[in-house]
Design a protein around this motif. Structure first.
Motif, PDB file in Angstrom:
ATOM      1  N   VAL A   1     -10.141 -19.866  -6.538  1.00 43.23           N
ATOM      2  CA  VAL A   1      -9.034 -19.778  -5.578  1.00 43.23           C
ATOM      3  C   VAL A   1      -9.485 -19.041  -4.321  1.00 43.23           C
ATOM      4  CG1 VAL A   1      -6.773 -18.723  -5.175  1.00 43.23           C
ATOM      5  CG2 VAL A   1      -7.206 -19.984  -7.283  1.00 43.23           C
ATOM      6  N   LEU A   2     -10.204 -17.933  -4.496  1.00 39.76           N
ATOM      7  CA  LEU A   2     -10.690 -17.178  -3.339  1.00 39.76           C
ATOM      8  C   LEU A   2     -11.696 -17.987  -2.524  1.00 39.76           C
ATOM      9  CD1 LEU A   2     -11.057 -13.602  -4.839  1.00 39.76           C
ATOM     10  CD2 LEU A   2      -9.417 -14.362  -3.102  1.00 39.76           C
ATOM     11  N   LEU A   3     -12.541 -18.744  -3.199  1.00 38.15           N
ATOM     12  CA  LEU A   3     -13.503 -19.578  -2.489  1.00 38.15           C
ATOM     13  C   LEU A   3     -12.790 -20.644  -1.655  1.00 38.15           C
ATOM     14  CD1 LEU A   3     -16.424 -20.353  -1.899  1.00 38.15           C
ATOM     15  CD2 LEU A   3     -16.350 -21.818  -3.928  1.00 38.15           C
ATOM     16  N   VAL A   4     -11.775 -21.272  -2.222  1.00 36.85           N
ATOM     17  CA  VAL A   4     -11.018 -22.290  -1.497  1.00 36.85           C
ATOM     18  C   VAL A   4     -10.300 -21.654  -0.301  1.00 36.85           C
ATOM     19  CG1 VAL A   4      -9.040 -23.850  -1.667  1.00 36.85           C
ATOM     20  CG2 VAL A   4     -10.787 -23.844  -3.454  1.00 36.85           C
ATOM     21  N   LEU A   5      -9.695 -20.488  -0.501  1.00 37.71           N
ATOM     22  CA  LEU A   5      -9.035 -19.792   0.609  1.00 37.71           C
ATOM     23  C   LEU A   5     -10.027 -19.413   1.710  1.00 37.71           C
ATOM     24  CD1 LEU A   5      -6.498 -17.423  -1.168  1.00 37.71           C
ATOM     25  CD2 LEU A   5      -5.979 -19.336   0.343  1.00 37.71           C
TER      26      LEU A   5
ATOM     27  N   LEU B   1     -12.934 -20.884   2.423  1.00 37.61           N
ATOM     28  CA  LEU B   1     -13.357 -22.099   3.130  1.00 37.61           C
ATOM     29  C   LEU B   1     -12.244 -22.646   4.025  1.00 37.61           C
ATOM     30  CD1 LEU B   1     -15.379 -23.885   0.317  1.00 37.61           C
ATOM     31  CD2 LEU B   1     -16.260 -22.645   2.299  1.00 37.61           C
ATOM     32  N   ALA B   2     -11.004 -22.565   3.567  1.00 39.76           N
ATOM     33  CA  ALA B   2      -9.877 -23.010   4.385  1.00 39.76           C
ATOM     34  C   ALA B   2      -9.735 -22.135   5.631  1.00 39.76           C
ATOM     35  CB  ALA B   2      -8.587 -22.997   3.570  1.00 39.76           C
ATOM     36  N   GLY B   3      -9.963 -20.841   5.484  1.00 38.88           N
ATOM     37  CA  GLY B   3      -9.900 -19.939   6.632  1.00 38.88           C
ATOM     38  C   GLY B   3     -10.980 -20.237   7.656  1.00 38.88           C
ATOM     39  N   VAL B   4     -12.196 -20.462   7.183  1.00 38.14           N
ATOM     40  CA  VAL B   4     -13.297 -20.800   8.099  1.00 38.14           C
ATOM     41  C   VAL B   4     -13.008 -22.131   8.794  1.00 38.14           C
ATOM     42  CG1 VAL B   4     -15.745 -21.390   8.229  1.00 38.14           C
ATOM     43  CG2 VAL B   4     -15.010 -19.461   6.831  1.00 38.14           C
TER      44      VAL B   4
ATOM     45  N   ALA C   1     -10.318 -15.885   6.173  1.00 41.44           N
ATOM     46  CA  ALA C   1     -11.716 -16.023   5.771  1.00 41.44           C
ATOM     47  C   ALA C   1     -12.334 -14.660   5.481  1.00 41.44           C
ATOM     48  CB  ALA C   1     -12.503 -16.741   6.865  1.00 41.44           C
ATOM     49  N   PHE C   2     -12.051 -13.669   6.323  1.00 39.41           N
ATOM     50  CA  PHE C   2     -12.629 -12.345   6.120  1.00 39.41           C
ATOM     51  C   PHE C   2     -12.115 -11.705   4.837  1.00 39.41           C
ATOM     52  CE2 PHE C   2     -12.795  -7.750   6.732  1.00 39.41           C
ATOM     53  CZ  PHE C   2     -14.152  -7.594   6.990  1.00 39.41           C
ATOM     54  N   LEU C   3     -10.803 -11.695   4.663  1.00 39.53           N
ATOM     55  CA  LEU C   3     -10.220 -11.050   3.484  1.00 39.53           C
ATOM     56  C   LEU C   3     -10.607 -11.776   2.193  1.00 39.53           C
ATOM     57  CD1 LEU C   3      -8.438  -8.819   2.396  1.00 39.53           C
ATOM     58  CD2 LEU C   3      -6.481 -10.336   2.702  1.00 39.53           C
ATOM     59  N   ALA C   4     -10.542 -13.101   2.200  1.00 39.92           N
ATOM     60  CA  ALA C   4     -10.913 -13.857   0.999  1.00 39.92           C
ATOM     61  C   ALA C   4     -12.390 -13.682   0.678  1.00 39.92           C
ATOM     62  CB  ALA C   4     -10.572 -15.335   1.179  1.00 39.92           C
TER      63      ALA C   4
END
Length: 113
Positions: free
Chosen positions: A7-11, A13-16, A45-48
């Motif tokens: 979930v964190l990886l998807v978040l 990548l979505a942020g970037v 992206a930073f927080l995730a």
């Protein structure tokens, strides 16, 4: 924990992706400004990414700490520049280019294994 990692990886990548799309949408515009996807994407992206490193440490997964440190520093710089630019009606062209180059460079560091 593996589900949290995914979930964190998807978040992340979505942020970037949101940051990059927010930058690229303005390529042909004469007046550059910080738009919502840039602001929200850089923060997400930073927080995730930060939380993702924590989860990887908890799971005892081996990763390159130097690479993560460089990405952390560049990500923090991008976040600060974007948030500083968000207070302005328009940002200078050099600042837009700097954020774009740093973002693409950070993506390059992430895939340089």
């Amino acid at each position: 924990m593996r589900a949290v990692q995914v979930v964190l990886l998807v978040l992340h990548l979505a942020g970037v992706a949101a940051l990059l799309v927010g930058l690229l949408v303005q390529v042909r515009r004469p007046v550059k400004r910080v738009v919502g996807p840039m602001r929200d994407g850089s923060g997400t992206a930073f927080l995730a990414g930060l939380l993702l490193v924590g989860v990887l440490e908890i799971r005892d997964v081996a990763f390159d700490h130097t690479q993560v440190s460089v990405m952390f520093g560049v990500g923090l710089l991008v976040l600060v520049l974007v948030l500083a630019g968000a207070r302005q009606e328009r940002i200078p062209s050099w600042l837009w280019w700097l954020v774009l180059v740093l973002t693409v460079g950070n993506i390059g560091v992430a895939y340089a294994v």
